[in-house]
Design a protein around this motif. Structure first.
Motif, PDB file in Angstrom:
ATOM      1  N   SER A 109      17.787  26.949  21.371  1.00  0.00           N
ATOM      2  CA  SER A 109      19.104  26.504  20.927  1.00  0.00           C
ATOM      3  C   SER A 109      19.655  25.511  21.927  1.00  0.00           C
ATOM      4  O   SER A 109      19.135  25.347  23.015  1.00  0.00           O
ATOM      5  CB  SER A 109      20.041  27.702  20.787  1.00  0.00           C
ATOM      6  OG  SER A 109      20.234  28.308  22.038  1.00  0.00           O
ATOM      7  N   THR A 144      16.323  31.685  20.084  1.00  0.00           N
ATOM      8  CA  THR A 144      16.590  32.453  18.884  1.00  0.00           C
ATOM      9  C   THR A 144      15.281  32.984  18.337  1.00  0.00           C
ATOM     10  O   THR A 144      14.372  32.219  18.048  1.00  0.00           O
ATOM     11  CB  THR A 144      17.270  31.576  17.822  1.00  0.00           C
ATOM     12  OG1 THR A 144      18.505  31.109  18.345  1.00  0.00           O
ATOM     13  CG2 THR A 144      17.531  32.377  16.556  1.00  0.00           C
ATOM     14  N   PRO A 195      22.504  38.343  13.251  1.00  0.00           N
ATOM     15  CA  PRO A 195      21.903  38.065  14.558  1.00  0.00           C
ATOM     16  C   PRO A 195      22.633  38.773  15.700  1.00  0.00           C
ATOM     17  O   PRO A 195      23.837  39.040  15.615  1.00  0.00           O
ATOM     18  CB  PRO A 195      22.025  36.557  14.685  1.00  0.00           C
ATOM     19  CG  PRO A 195      23.179  36.194  13.813  1.00  0.00           C
ATOM     20  CD  PRO A 195      23.155  37.152  12.667  1.00  0.00           C
ATOM     21  N   TYR A 196      21.891  39.044  16.763  1.00  0.00           N
ATOM     22  CA  TYR A 196      22.420  39.748  17.930  1.00  0.00           C
ATOM     23  C   TYR A 196      22.055  38.953  19.175  1.00  0.00           C
ATOM     24  O   TYR A 196      20.882  38.662  19.417  1.00  0.00           O
ATOM     25  CB  TYR A 196      21.832  41.157  18.010  1.00  0.00           C
ATOM     26  CG  TYR A 196      22.089  41.868  19.315  1.00  0.00           C
ATOM     27  CD1 TYR A 196      23.387  42.062  19.799  1.00  0.00           C
ATOM     28  CD2 TYR A 196      21.023  42.355  20.089  1.00  0.00           C
ATOM     29  CE1 TYR A 196      23.616  42.718  21.005  1.00  0.00           C
ATOM     30  CE2 TYR A 196      21.251  43.025  21.288  1.00  0.00           C
ATOM     31  CZ  TYR A 196      22.545  43.195  21.752  1.00  0.00           C
ATOM     32  OH  TYR A 196      22.775  43.838  22.945  1.00  0.00           O
ATOM     33  N   THR A 197      23.062  38.599  19.967  1.00  0.00           N
ATOM     34  CA  THR A 197      22.840  37.845  21.203  1.00  0.00           C
ATOM     35  C   THR A 197      23.095  38.755  22.396  1.00  0.00           C
ATOM     36  O   THR A 197      24.120  39.445  22.465  1.00  0.00           O
ATOM     37  CB  THR A 197      23.780  36.623  21.277  1.00  0.00           C
ATOM     38  OG1 THR A 197      23.496  35.752  20.179  1.00  0.00           O
ATOM     39  CG2 THR A 197      23.571  35.856  22.579  1.00  0.00           C
ATOM     40  N   THR A 248      19.417  34.750  28.299  1.00  0.00           N
ATOM     41  CA  THR A 248      20.165  34.946  27.053  1.00  0.00           C
ATOM     42  C   THR A 248      19.245  34.736  25.861  1.00  0.00           C
ATOM     43  O   THR A 248      18.527  33.736  25.792  1.00  0.00           O
ATOM     44  CB  THR A 248      21.350  33.973  26.972  1.00  0.00           C
ATOM     45  OG1 THR A 248      22.218  34.197  28.085  1.00  0.00           O
ATOM     46  CG2 THR A 248      22.134  34.192  25.678  1.00  0.00           C
ATOM     47  N   THR A 249      19.276  35.683  24.934  1.00  0.00           N
ATOM     48  CA  THR A 249      18.433  35.605  23.744  1.00  0.00           C
ATOM     49  C   THR A 249      19.248  36.000  22.522  1.00  0.00           C
ATOM     50  O   THR A 249      20.043  36.944  22.580  1.00  0.00           O
ATOM     51  CB  THR A 249      17.228  36.560  23.854  1.00  0.00           C
ATOM     52  OG1 THR A 249      16.531  36.311  25.075  1.00  0.00           O
ATOM     53  CG2 THR A 249      16.273  36.377  22.678  1.00  0.00           C
ATOM     54  N   THR A 250      19.057  35.277  21.441  1.00  0.00           N
ATOM     55  CA  THR A 250      19.633  35.658  20.156  1.00  0.00           C
ATOM     56  C   THR A 250      18.508  36.121  19.240  1.00  0.00           C
ATOM     57  O   THR A 250      17.548  35.391  19.000  1.00  0.00           O
ATOM     58  CB  THR A 250      20.370  34.481  19.509  1.00  0.00           C
ATOM     59  OG1 THR A 250      21.478  34.111  20.336  1.00  0.00           O
ATOM     60  CG2 THR A 250      20.890  34.869  18.117  1.00  0.00           C
ATOM     61  N   GLU A 270      17.379  37.224  15.548  1.00  0.00           N
ATOM     62  CA  GLU A 270      17.711  37.191  14.124  1.00  0.00           C
ATOM     63  C   GLU A 270      17.236  38.459  13.420  1.00  0.00           C
ATOM     64  O   GLU A 270      17.711  38.794  12.333  1.00  0.00           O
ATOM     65  CB  GLU A 270      17.085  35.965  13.463  1.00  0.00           C
ATOM     66  CG  GLU A 270      17.624  34.640  13.963  1.00  0.00           C
ATOM     67  CD  GLU A 270      19.058  34.379  13.529  1.00  0.00           C
ATOM     68  OE1 GLU A 270      19.551  35.100  12.632  1.00  0.00           O
ATOM     69  OE2 GLU A 270      19.699  33.466  14.092  1.00  0.00           O
ATOM     70  N   THR A 293      18.993  45.696  19.976  1.00  0.00           N
ATOM     71  CA  THR A 293      17.898  44.738  19.855  1.00  0.00           C
ATOM     72  C   THR A 293      16.906  45.146  18.768  1.00  0.00           C
ATOM     73  O   THR A 293      16.375  44.298  18.043  1.00  0.00           O
ATOM     74  CB  THR A 293      17.165  44.593  21.203  1.00  0.00           C
ATOM     75  OG1 THR A 293      18.078  44.079  22.179  1.00  0.00           O
ATOM     76  CG2 THR A 293      15.960  43.660  21.095  1.00  0.00           C
TER      77      THR A 293
END
Length: 336
Positions: free
Chosen positions: A28, A34, A48-50, A57-59, A61, A182
């Motif tokens: 991103s 992502t 989605p979860y960030t 940092t990870t998002t 889906e 997660t």
């Protein structure tokens, strides 16, 4: 200690990895990644979860589908949350998994006795790697989180390795909560947290009127003592069990202390961490036969408590471990 000093292995050549049909990743604009998958199925589960974990940092889906765990306590977190079907590989036990996890653990391929090489990790075709100690992602061994991400593999590091100055039990609750989010099993995670808080409260009630006992943790070491410092869950475990860690001023979860300081701080109980090739009895003998320790109250009175190493790190064993240690520090006083 072997678990934090893995054997040297040749640095792996970074290999491109074809992503599985059920997941992929894309960068991103803010540098986060992502992880994508079955979005329609995931939306109702809070995606989605960030999440920001130890600076990464990870998002997501959708939940990761192919997971490798490195270090026992994170493997047990996954099994406690009912996620064995997500595990395609595991590595590095310190001792035996808990009996209630044994059957599920037996169904997971063990890809290495200690830390796997980068190629061994890639061979499982994972989309996620969960490490317990910082050494799980040693850059010199080719397993850095950055290297994994370049191959389309997201990761998580147990937050005991990167969190300082807080209340470690709260960190444990948050670790379970974030892993639950997660993997889309929030209800399981929250149920575990609720029970853990109740168990901790029950132990605290039993210890309310008791005087804390000075405790020295002996993990390992000969020239110096490798011990529990004041920053990790090990220190809070001692405090919640009715003890005072004589090396609570050591500003890290684990560290070395001089034997002179052990003598000077006069612990009344020595907690021995049980793991690896050196037995508890061998550790006791080393302590009891050292003339320099003869005047230590715990040595004079032969007062020892024993804990499996896996009880003393940031994992699902901690609430029960508090109660078990309390029974050793205050025998007879903690019976309901």
């Amino acid at each position: 200690m072997s678990r934090r000093t893995p054997a040297l292995i040749a640095a792996a050549v970074l290999l491109p990895l074809a992503l599985t049909a059920c997941s992929s990743s894309s960068s991103s604009s803010d540098g986060a990644t992502t992880a994508t998958g079955d979005k329609a199925a995931a939306k109702s589960d809070g995606f989605p979860y960030t999440v920001k974990n130890c600076g990464v940092t990870t998002t997501f889906e959708a939940p990761p589908k192919r997971v490798v765990t490195m270090n026992q306590h994170v493997t047990e977190i996954m099994l406690e949350l009912g996620l064995k079907k997500s595990l395609v590989g595991t590595a590095y036990l310190d001792d035996q998994v808990l009996p209630e996890y044994a059957e599920d653990y037996a169904s997971v391929p063990v890809i290495a006795k200690e830390y796997p090489s980068y190629e061994q990790v890639l061979a499982t075709d994972p989309d996620f790697v969960y490490g317990g100690y910082g050494s799980a992602f040693t850059a010199g061994d080719g397993r850095s989180r950055e290297a994994l991400r370049k191959s389309g593999i997201e990761s998580r590091l147990n937050t005991e390795s990167c969190t300082k100055g807080d209340q470690p039990m709260d960190t444990l609750y948050e670790e379970i909560r974030e892993v639950g989010r997660t993997f889309g099993v929030t209800d399981r995670a929250e149920a575990w947290i609720k029970q853990a808080k109740a168990d901790n409260a029950a132990t605290a009630k039993k210890l309310a009127d008791l005087k804390p006992v000075p405790v020295f943790v002996y993990d390992s070491g000969d020239k110096t003592a490798f011990t529990a410092g004041g920053e990790g869950i090990g220190n809070e475990l001692i405090e919640r069990a009715g003890g005072t860690n004589v090396f609570a001023d050591l500003d890290k979860p684990f560290g070395d202390a001089s034997w002179e300081n052990v003598v000077a701080r006069k612990p009344e109980v020595i907690v021995i961490y049980d793991y690896g090739a050196t037995t508890v009895e061998q550790k006791k003998k080393r302590l009891l036969t050292d003339p320099a320790l003869a005047d230590v109250p715990a040595i004079k009175n032969k007062r020892f408590a024993v804990m499996p190493l896996s009880d003393a790190v940031l994992g699902v064993r901690v609430p029960a471990a508090v109660d078990k240690l309390a029974a050793q520090l205050h025998p007879g006083a903690t019976t309901p």
